[in-house]
Scaffold this active site. Sequence first.
Site, PDB file in Angstrom:
ATOM      1  N   ARG A   1      16.825   6.402 -14.200  1.00 29.07           N
ATOM      2  CA  ARG A   1      16.461   6.728 -13.139  1.00 29.07           C
ATOM      3  C   ARG A   1      14.872   7.548 -13.686  1.00 29.07           C
ATOM      4  O   ARG A   1      14.035   7.626 -13.733  1.00 29.07           O
ATOM      5  CB  ARG A   1      16.682   6.954 -11.965  1.00 29.07           C
ATOM      6  CG  ARG A   1      15.608   6.835 -11.048  1.00 29.07           C
ATOM      7  CD  ARG A   1      16.653   7.232  -9.802  1.00 29.07           C
ATOM      8  NE  ARG A   1      18.350   7.568  -9.490  1.00 29.07           N
ATOM      9  CZ  ARG A   1      18.387   8.700  -9.752  1.00 29.07           C
ATOM     10  NH1 ARG A   1      17.730   9.684  -9.619  1.00 29.07           N
ATOM     11  NH2 ARG A   1      20.436   8.474 -10.178  1.00 29.07           N
TER      12      ARG A   1
ATOM     13  N   LYS B   1      -2.302  -3.573 -13.011  1.00 30.83           N
ATOM     14  CA  LYS B   1      -3.850  -4.752 -12.889  1.00 30.83           C
ATOM     15  C   LYS B   1      -4.427  -4.512 -14.752  1.00 30.83           C
ATOM     16  O   LYS B   1      -3.668  -4.828 -15.179  1.00 30.83           O
ATOM     17  CB  LYS B   1      -4.657  -3.724 -12.396  1.00 30.83           C
ATOM     18  CG  LYS B   1      -3.648  -3.681 -10.868  1.00 30.83           C
ATOM     19  CD  LYS B   1      -3.672  -4.647 -10.099  1.00 30.83           C
ATOM     20  CE  LYS B   1      -3.669  -4.847  -9.374  1.00 30.83           C
ATOM     21  NZ  LYS B   1      -2.930  -3.814  -8.552  1.00 30.83           N
TER      22      LYS B   1
ATOM     23  N   ASP C   1      -7.688   7.638  -8.224  1.00 26.57           N
ATOM     24  CA  ASP C   1      -6.571   6.087  -8.906  1.00 26.57           C
ATOM     25  C   ASP C   1      -7.953   5.773  -9.877  1.00 26.57           C
ATOM     26  O   ASP C   1      -8.769   5.225  -9.264  1.00 26.57           O
ATOM     27  CB  ASP C   1      -6.569   5.707  -7.718  1.00 26.57           C
ATOM     28  CG  ASP C   1      -5.965   4.267  -7.839  1.00 26.57           C
ATOM     29  OD1 ASP C   1      -5.836   3.709  -8.759  1.00 26.57           O
ATOM     30  OD2 ASP C   1      -5.018   3.694  -7.019  1.00 26.57           O
TER      31      ASP C   1
ATOM     32  N   TYR D   1      -8.049   1.098  -1.616  1.00 25.59           N
ATOM     33  CA  TYR D   1      -6.539  -0.582  -1.085  1.00 25.59           C
ATOM     34  C   TYR D   1      -5.811  -0.229  -0.161  1.00 25.59           C
ATOM     35  O   TYR D   1      -5.608   1.310  -0.193  1.00 25.59           O
ATOM     36  CB  TYR D   1      -5.751   0.211  -2.635  1.00 25.59           C
ATOM     37  CG  TYR D   1      -4.592  -1.163  -2.797  1.00 25.59           C
ATOM     38  CD1 TYR D   1      -4.717  -2.367  -1.607  1.00 25.59           C
ATOM     39  CD2 TYR D   1      -3.376  -0.566  -2.800  1.00 25.59           C
ATOM     40  CE1 TYR D   1      -3.808  -3.122  -1.841  1.00 25.59           C
ATOM     41  CE2 TYR D   1      -2.179  -1.397  -2.617  1.00 25.59           C
ATOM     42  CZ  TYR D   1      -2.180  -2.975  -2.208  1.00 25.59           C
ATOM     43  OH  TYR D   1      -1.497  -3.909  -1.625  1.00 25.59           O
TER      44      TYR D   1
END
Length: 398
Positions: A61, A211, A186, A114
Amino acid sequence: KDNLLGGTGPATRAIHLGYDPATENGALTPPIYLTSTYAFETAEDGVATFAGERTGYVYGRAKNPTQALLEARVADLESGEAGLALASGIAAITATVLTLVKAGDRVLVDQVIYGCSYSFFANQITRFGVEVIFADFTDLDSLEAEFAKNPALVFFETPSNPNVRIIDIVKVSAMSKAAGAVCVVDNTFSSPIIQQPLAFGADIVVHSATKFLGGHGDLLGGIVVGTADMIFRIRNAGLRMITGATLSAFNAFLILRGLKTLSLRMKAHCSSALAIAEHMSAHPMVAKVLYPMLPGFEQRELAQSQMSGGGAIVSFQLVGGRDMGMRFINALELIKCAVSLGDAETLVQLPAGMTHATYTPEERLRFGIPEDLVRLSVGLEDLDDLILDINRAFETIA
Ligand code: HCS
């Protein structure tokens, strides 16, 4: 050990950094470690590792060697100390923010981001006693007053999704520092090839690796880059204890593959996007085109001061508004109607009805997200074919 000889550029580092085939039986391509857990040689080793007295892999994890190579490469490209890979861009943002803020804190966020990032700040984190202030980060004078409210964390995108507003990274980072706030940028729209926010003073960079970093529209992923100390904290709290939003080793491998062509791809995206922005600007059916490097773009000078290219996103409004925009999208054939960006395929969408449908119509009006804006993510097809498709669509709807 890797085979970098020093003084190498980003394309070379994205291909070679942090990997020596000799350590993996000569495998030229780094292997995918498909394992959920790691065997300790002795019980004492296991106890010492959990106590933090010994470093090593413990459980999938929090860490995996395929992820670790990806983290090292993106951190290097962003000129940061360390990186952390997660399952999506939203996972990168939420793990970061949930690690760094607590109930009673204020967070200062640019008003155009976004749609799902907006919804996290506007509707989710506010449920846990965090106050979120949205402001226009392009208006530095009025931003001063918001900084006076002592935010713990500042978040913005530049260029902003979907209307490519440019935020002055140097100035907002300096304002954050003076206010004692952590400045998170970002950098998804630019990728580290075009813009490196940490070099301009930001504290943390986040990416949707879905992206440009992945680049092929076949995975979801996210990356956070910052100081080793920050990344340690986000890994141990935001990833390990809060979200559990681990990137799969296979997706880490795919993003590593994407990084090998990132520099080449960004050059092609930028050159075709500029040509399309210029072509659209000259078309009588187009009312407005937004592209950072387009002559006449209001913030072009600022964009040039912090970006080495305009990126792939061209946003525009047509004469005839939203109805015409929808008809234009439907008339395109080669260019596909889909959200997401940074893929090889050119994609087109209507933000007000898709990526930014999480804003209410009043919020979109107040924050300057036009209802009729069309967002194009220019891909890697031959430019002539894209222009042909665009011209054909204009003829169809004329
Ligand atoms: N962040 C992506 C996903 C949309 S739902 C975009 O297209 O802006």
